[in-house]
Scaffold this active site. Sequence first.
Site, PDB file in Angstrom:
ATOM      1  N   ASN A   1       0.942  -1.164  -0.049  1.00 46.21           N
ATOM      2  CA  ASN A   1      -0.005  -0.015  -0.059  1.00 46.21           C
ATOM      3  C   ASN A   1       0.958   1.364  -0.095  1.00 46.21           C
ATOM      4  O   ASN A   1       2.238   0.876  -0.159  1.00 46.21           O
ATOM      5  CB  ASN A   1      -0.926   0.016   1.281  1.00 46.21           C
ATOM      6  CG  ASN A   1      -0.268  -0.322   2.535  1.00 46.21           C
ATOM      7  OD1 ASN A   1       0.940   0.485   2.609  1.00 46.21           O
ATOM      8  ND2 ASN A   1      -0.818  -0.509   3.389  1.00 46.21           N
TER       9      ASN A   1
ATOM     10  N   GLU B   1       3.643   1.206   2.816  1.00 46.43           N
ATOM     11  CA  GLU B   1       4.569   0.348   2.615  1.00 46.43           C
ATOM     12  C   GLU B   1       5.444   0.407   1.339  1.00 46.43           C
ATOM     13  O   GLU B   1       6.617   0.323   1.607  1.00 46.43           O
ATOM     14  CB  GLU B   1       3.848  -1.141   2.413  1.00 46.43           C
ATOM     15  CG  GLU B   1       3.013  -1.612   3.557  1.00 46.43           C
ATOM     16  CD  GLU B   1       1.990  -2.509   3.191  1.00 46.43           C
ATOM     17  OE1 GLU B   1       1.401  -3.075   4.179  1.00 46.43           O
ATOM     18  OE2 GLU B   1       2.020  -2.877   2.074  1.00 46.43           O
TER      19      GLU B   1
ATOM     20  N   ASP C   1      -6.789  -7.577   1.476  1.00 49.39           N
ATOM     21  CA  ASP C   1      -6.748  -8.897   1.528  1.00 49.39           C
ATOM     22  C   ASP C   1      -7.399  -9.418   0.316  1.00 49.39           C
ATOM     23  O   ASP C   1      -6.940 -10.559  -0.504  1.00 49.39           O
ATOM     24  CB  ASP C   1      -7.146  -9.430   2.537  1.00 49.39           C
ATOM     25  CG  ASP C   1      -6.099  -8.820   3.809  1.00 49.39           C
ATOM     26  OD1 ASP C   1      -4.963  -8.575   3.593  1.00 49.39           O
ATOM     27  OD2 ASP C   1      -6.963  -8.650   4.946  1.00 49.39           O
TER      28      ASP C   1
END
Length: 525
Positions: A233, A236, A312
């Site tokens: 993301n 990150e 996820d």
Amino acid sequence: MARLSNQEGLANQEGLADWLPGRLAEERPVVTVIGDSILDGWWDGTIDRFCREAPAPVVQVQRRDFAPGGAANTAMNLAAMGADVRFVSLVGQDSGGHKLLEQLSSAGVDVSHVVAHEDMTTTTKFRVSSGGQVMLRLDDAATEVPADGLRQMAAAIPEALRTSSAVVLCDYGAGALDGAVRDAIFHHLGPGNDGPDSVEARSSNARQDTLLVVDAHYPGRWAQLRPDLSTPNAQEAARLLGTEFPGGAARCPFVEAHADQLLRASGAAAVVVTLDREGTLTIRRNDTSQKPATHRTWARPQAEKQASGAGDTFVAALTIARAAGLPLTTSVNLAQAAADVVVHRPGTSVCTTEELAKHLRGFADTALTDEELARQVDEHRREGKRIVLTNGCFDVLHRGHTRYLNQAKQLGDVLVVALNSDSSVRKLKGPDRPVNHEADRAAVIAALSCVDHVTVFDTPTPIPLIDLLRPDVYAKGGDYTPEMLQETEAVERYGGTVTILDYVPEHSTTAVLERIRSTGETPQS
């Protein structure tokens, strides 16, 4: 990896059909998920007063829901979309661990490789909410992960990897992928001695038939594995670059400007940066240019929901699509659609095959009449949004089309695509065209995340539609100049702008059809 047939691969080169999720489920690829388990608790109630001890609201809990989170949520989503899922993780012999394993097993996930250790605490996140607003989150997690539990988990990895089409590493930084587990992963999934920068260079090593996807809080930890895909993301990705990310609409240009650094830092053949409400940006090595190739998707956010775990779902859909052999851009488009399904629901949830097909089916009748479209555009304009209009046949959709539509979207806030009717396509292209009926073409175009509205026009040019909508930008793809277009005068008459976008002749529909007729092969993207 499993492979869809050439005909199906062609039909889904870039667009999404409602039968595609079912076809992927039929492939039933074996996917191994290795990572940190989390149990998400959602407690909801009413607030009528504040407590006496402190200025804090008293929540009278009326409902308690639990759902697998973290790597367990990725496994749940994969199973819901039809994958044969093996889960490798570490949980405690506690109520959270029992509840987690029970829900995973009920969903069809193979939990025989999950280690339940007496010295482990199952990470549980309790979210307390009222009226749809999360008031408080309580995290109960292990302060130390038992080394013996990691050794048992590492021992389970070889069997879990056997015959797997894909492996997903879900590293939330909770410790389940440390120590002996990390050593086992590198031993069994190491990249060999080939070069790090191309998928082709890796095709001869021991991992040649296994797709490796890294979804990690610190993606650089796994760079030496040279994964096929890394899915950070924004936060990150910022860690990978060692810098701060800008906010809002500036994030995609920032990612694109740092594409080379992200690819090097992640070690991945392709990086898909997920950007919440801004969608995603995929970057990968380009065989024909030193500059990495990019692909953008746009999210379809609605009213703010207290959703969790949409990332996820995205990773799960991306993995099953790639494991079945779909092109990367098509796989990312499908993953965005799956994330759009769950982000509109509160709590932690999964996207099933049926729900994804229903979502895509919802685009089947989305071609608006001129009057309906004019009302929508007026509303967007009152909100201060910039309107972009483009038009074309968009018959057999391919990468050239989606590259062009993504560029058009970036010229404004709302992209309207006007499709030539079947009769006008025949006049332009010949009696054997279009290959796909206008309703089918409209449904596929509408399913692309970059497209906001679709309409069909039957006039020789879109000038009547331009006069009606008065778009801020009229975009056209091809080897034109504005002076060559009949539409330019109509656009400039009210102060609009004509923009010519990239021409991609090697990806023309005619070239695609000629290749199919001559070789029977489907071009890959």
